[in-house]
Design a protein around this motif. Structure first.
Motif, PDB file in Angstrom:
ATOM      1  N   GLY A 263       0.778  -1.230   0.000  1.00 40.35           N
ATOM      2  CA  GLY A 263       0.000   0.000   0.000  1.00 40.35           C
ATOM      3  C   GLY A 263       0.809   1.278   0.000  1.00 40.35           C
ATOM      4  O   GLY A 263       0.368   2.299   0.540  1.00 40.35           O
ATOM      5  N   GLU A 264       1.974   1.248  -0.610  1.00 39.40           N
ATOM      6  CA  GLU A 264       2.822   2.443  -0.697  1.00 39.40           C
ATOM      7  C   GLU A 264       3.183   2.697  -2.153  1.00 39.40           C
ATOM      8  O   GLU A 264       3.257   1.772  -2.967  1.00 39.40           O
ATOM      9  N   THR A 265       3.450   3.955  -2.490  1.00 39.10           N
ATOM     10  CA  THR A 265       3.837   4.275  -3.858  1.00 39.10           C
ATOM     11  C   THR A 265       5.258   3.786  -4.124  1.00 39.10           C
ATOM     12  O   THR A 265       6.093   3.747  -3.209  1.00 39.10           O
ATOM     13  N   PRO A 266       5.558   3.401  -5.359  1.00 37.89           N
ATOM     14  CA  PRO A 266       6.916   2.948  -5.674  1.00 37.89           C
ATOM     15  C   PRO A 266       8.000   3.970  -5.320  1.00 37.89           C
ATOM     16  O   PRO A 266       9.052   3.602  -4.797  1.00 37.89           O
ATOM     17  N   ALA A 270      11.099   3.367  -2.661  1.00 37.90           N
ATOM     18  CA  ALA A 270      12.507   3.534  -3.044  1.00 37.90           C
ATOM     19  C   ALA A 270      13.229   4.461  -2.080  1.00 37.90           C
ATOM     20  O   ALA A 270      14.367   4.189  -1.662  1.00 37.90           O
ATOM     21  N   LEU A 271      12.590   5.564  -1.696  1.00 38.04           N
ATOM     22  CA  LEU A 271      13.191   6.506  -0.750  1.00 38.04           C
ATOM     23  C   LEU A 271      13.296   5.889   0.645  1.00 38.04           C
ATOM     24  O   LEU A 271      14.326   6.023   1.315  1.00 38.04           O
ATOM     25  N   ALA A 272      12.244   5.214   1.080  1.00 38.36           N
ATOM     26  CA  ALA A 272      12.247   4.606   2.411  1.00 38.36           C
ATOM     27  C   ALA A 272      13.316   3.530   2.521  1.00 38.36           C
ATOM     28  O   ALA A 272      13.930   3.355   3.582  1.00 38.36           O
ATOM     29  N   TRP A 273      13.538   2.792   1.432  1.00 35.89           N
ATOM     30  CA  TRP A 273      14.584   1.759   1.443  1.00 35.89           C
ATOM     31  C   TRP A 273      15.955   2.381   1.697  1.00 35.89           C
ATOM     32  O   TRP A 273      16.756   1.856   2.474  1.00 35.89           O
ATOM     33  N   LEU A 274      16.232   3.506   1.072  1.00 38.66           N
ATOM     34  CA  LEU A 274      17.497   4.190   1.296  1.00 38.66           C
ATOM     35  C   LEU A 274      17.608   4.680   2.742  1.00 38.66           C
ATOM     36  O   LEU A 274      18.646   4.519   3.388  1.00 38.66           O
ATOM     37  N   LEU A 275      16.533   5.273   3.255  1.00 35.28           N
ATOM     38  CA  LEU A 275      16.565   5.840   4.600  1.00 35.28           C
ATOM     39  C   LEU A 275      16.665   4.765   5.673  1.00 35.28           C
ATOM     40  O   LEU A 275      17.005   5.066   6.823  1.00 35.28           O
ATOM     41  N   ALA A 282      20.318  11.481   4.437  1.00 33.12           N
ATOM     42  CA  ALA A 282      19.093  11.971   3.810  1.00 33.12           C
ATOM     43  C   ALA A 282      19.133  11.614   2.335  1.00 33.12           C
ATOM     44  O   ALA A 282      20.200  11.439   1.754  1.00 33.12           O
ATOM     45  N   ALA A 283      17.957  11.503   1.746  1.00 34.68           N
ATOM     46  CA  ALA A 283      17.850  11.228   0.319  1.00 34.68           C
ATOM     47  C   ALA A 283      17.394  12.498  -0.390  1.00 34.68           C
ATOM     48  O   ALA A 283      16.642  13.303   0.169  1.00 34.68           O
ATOM     49  N   ILE A 284      17.845  12.664  -1.624  1.00 33.39           N
ATOM     50  CA  ILE A 284      17.496  13.857  -2.391  1.00 33.39           C
ATOM     51  C   ILE A 284      16.157  13.668  -3.088  1.00 33.39           C
ATOM     52  O   ILE A 284      15.954  12.689  -3.806  1.00 33.39           O
ATOM     53  N   SER A 285      15.264  14.606  -2.859  1.00 34.44           N
ATOM     54  CA  SER A 285      14.025  14.693  -3.618  1.00 34.44           C
ATOM     55  C   SER A 285      14.203  15.842  -4.590  1.00 34.44           C
ATOM     56  O   SER A 285      14.315  17.000  -4.177  1.00 34.44           O
ATOM     57  N   GLY A 286      14.246  15.527  -5.877  1.00 37.49           N
ATOM     58  CA  GLY A 286      14.468  16.552  -6.894  1.00 37.49           C
ATOM     59  C   GLY A 286      13.243  16.745  -7.760  1.00 37.49           C
ATOM     60  O   GLY A 286      13.241  16.361  -8.934  1.00 37.49           O
ATOM     61  N   PRO A 287      12.175  17.315  -7.218  1.00 34.88           N
ATOM     62  CA  PRO A 287      10.913  17.388  -7.950  1.00 34.88           C
ATOM     63  C   PRO A 287      10.941  18.365  -9.111  1.00 34.88           C
ATOM     64  O   PRO A 287      11.569  19.408  -9.062  1.00 34.88           O
ATOM     65  N   ARG A 288      10.211  17.994 -10.156  1.00 34.98           N
ATOM     66  CA  ARG A 288       9.957  18.932 -11.260  1.00 34.98           C
ATOM     67  C   ARG A 288       8.700  19.738 -10.989  1.00 34.98           C
ATOM     68  O   ARG A 288       8.535  20.843 -11.515  1.00 34.98           O
ATOM     69  N   THR A 289       7.799  19.175 -10.184  1.00 34.22           N
ATOM     70  CA  THR A 289       6.514  19.805  -9.918  1.00 34.22           C
ATOM     71  C   THR A 289       6.238  19.827  -8.416  1.00 34.22           C
ATOM     72  O   THR A 289       6.836  19.067  -7.645  1.00 34.22           O
ATOM     73  N   ASN A 296       6.507  12.956  -2.260  1.00 37.34           N
ATOM     74  CA  ASN A 296       7.718  12.436  -1.607  1.00 37.34           C
ATOM     75  C   ASN A 296       7.768  12.717  -0.108  1.00 37.34           C
ATOM     76  O   ASN A 296       8.533  12.070   0.617  1.00 37.34           O
ATOM     77  N   LEU A 297       6.982  13.673   0.363  1.00 35.50           N
ATOM     78  CA  LEU A 297       7.077  14.084   1.765  1.00 35.50           C
ATOM     79  C   LEU A 297       6.718  12.964   2.735  1.00 35.50           C
ATOM     80  O   LEU A 297       7.134  12.984   3.893  1.00 35.50           O
ATOM     81  N   LYS A 298       5.969  11.984   2.273  1.00 31.14           N
ATOM     82  CA  LYS A 298       5.566  10.881   3.145  1.00 31.14           C
ATOM     83  C   LYS A 298       6.678   9.860   3.336  1.00 31.14           C
ATOM     84  O   LYS A 298       6.647   9.073   4.285  1.00 31.14           O
ATOM     85  N   ALA A 299       7.661   9.861   2.460  1.00 29.57           N
ATOM     86  CA  ALA A 299       8.683   8.805   2.450  1.00 29.57           C
ATOM     87  C   ALA A 299       9.362   8.580   3.807  1.00 29.57           C
ATOM     88  O   ALA A 299       9.548   7.433   4.219  1.00 29.57           O
ATOM     89  N   PRO A 300       9.761   9.640   4.542  1.00 26.72           N
ATOM     90  CA  PRO A 300      10.423   9.391   5.825  1.00 26.72           C
ATOM     91  C   PRO A 300       9.542   8.677   6.842  1.00 26.72           C
ATOM     92  O   PRO A 300      10.054   8.103   7.807  1.00 26.72           O
TER      93      PRO A 300
END
Length: 329
Positions: A263-266, A270-275, A282-289, A296-300
């Motif tokens: 029940g999580e977005t891919p 991916a971010l949670a696995w790194l963290l 910290a992991a880089i979130s490089g959003p275009r939008t 991405n804010l939910k990942a942590p």
């Protein structure tokens, strides 16, 4: 937002870094401002850029470099306590002009590049000044002398690296220690579920020296962001991305299916696995939008069960552990 120390330093940073590589090239200035405002409001307190980010946007520039820094500078100039609420990180190494000394890590170029970044960013100091690549033609004594001078002048606070090999990290740290310096605070490396080579020697070196890892391309250039569903919906990527999708289709199908099951977005998986890795600061979130940032804010907050972590290792196997055990008895 959760916070942790940047490596062994006393600086506490958010588990997500706002990456600004798209600003000025794929993301216009107005949208970039909204992204930075929302990131700040969400508790992200470290913004990452580089002198070369932004793309060729101005006709009077041969390369157009510096645009991302300029956008951040104009955002900071609005005031409202913006500068005091973030740790500002940028990078030096890449060619900015066509002269023989307009690139790499000579003391000459480091000094000039730092001054130029400060001007574009409209600030008097850079919190984390990162070497964008290793320069093996310049002695470490010269590099550290230049960085120490900038620290004494109050122009930078911490020094970081990016794209270093494990032995480069060790060499840099031993030279810094000989000079009674802190050395590197962090390293930015290519690291995600599809790219795990750093597990061999870079991550062990970082753990040994107490240097924080900031993975770049955490979603694998879009591969780990639910790319199959996006493709089915008509959002086609570049030919190179489509080639990678076809090469990894069976793995991607298994990965996206697993994400659906938990029940999580891919992208957040991916971010949670790194963290989950204790070496990762910290992991880089490089959003275009703005929407990508919000997603991405939910990942942590995503906690992956041991069973899920084991399944991810099955789908995206690493190099077999750390060197030399990964390949020798």
């Amino acid at each position: 937002m959760d916070y942790t120390h940047l490596g062994r330093t006393g600086l506490r940073v958010s588990r997500l870094v706002l990456g600004t590589m798209n600003f000025g090239e794929l993301t216009d200035e107005a949208t970039s401002f909204v992204i930075m405002d929302e990131a700040l409001d969400a508790g992200i307190n470290i913004f990452d850029t580089a002198d070369v980010y932004g793309g060729p946007q101005k006709p009077d520039r041969a390369k157009g470099y510096g645009i991302s820094e300029e956008i951040i500078g104009r955002w900071l100039a609005q005031g409202g306590g913006r500068r005091d609420r973030i740790a500002l990180a940028t990078k030096v190494y890449q060619p900015m002009e066509t002269g023989p000394n307009d690139k790499y890590l000579s003391a000459y170029h480091i000094r000039r590049a730092c001054e130029a970044s400060l001007k574009r960013l409209q600030t008097d100091h850079i919190d984390l000044y990162q070497m964008h690549h290793v320069d093996r033609a310049t002695p470490w004594e010269e590099v550290w002398q230049a960085m120490e001078q900038l620290i004494r002048e109050g122009k930078i606070t911490y020094v970081g690296s990016s794209n270093f090999a494990g032995w480069d990290i060790a060499t840099a740290q031993m030279t810094a220690a000989h000079r009674n310096g802190l050395g590197l605070a962090s390293e930015q490396s290519l690291y995600n579920l599809t790219q795990r080579t750093v597990e061999l020697e870079v991550i062990p070196a970082l753990r040994h020296f107490g240097i924080g890892l900031i993975p770049w391309s955490p979603i694998g250039m879009g591969l780990l962001g639910g790319v199959l569903k996006k493709a089915e919906g008509g959002r086609r990527g570049s030919p190179a991305l489509q080639q990678q999708i076809e090469a990894k289709r069976s793995q991607l199908e298994a990965y996206e299916s697993l994400c659906d099951q938990i029940g999580e977005t891919p992208a957040n998986v991916a971010l949670a696995w790194l963290l989950h890795n204790p070496v990762v600061t910290a992991a880089i979130s490089g959003p275009r939008t703005v929407e990508q940032l919000r997603a991405n804010l939910k990942a942590p907050e995503v906690k992956l069960a041991e069973e899920t972590l084991a399944k991810l290792d099955e789908i995206w196997p690493g190099p077999g552990g750390e060197a030399p055990v990964a390949y020798a008895w």
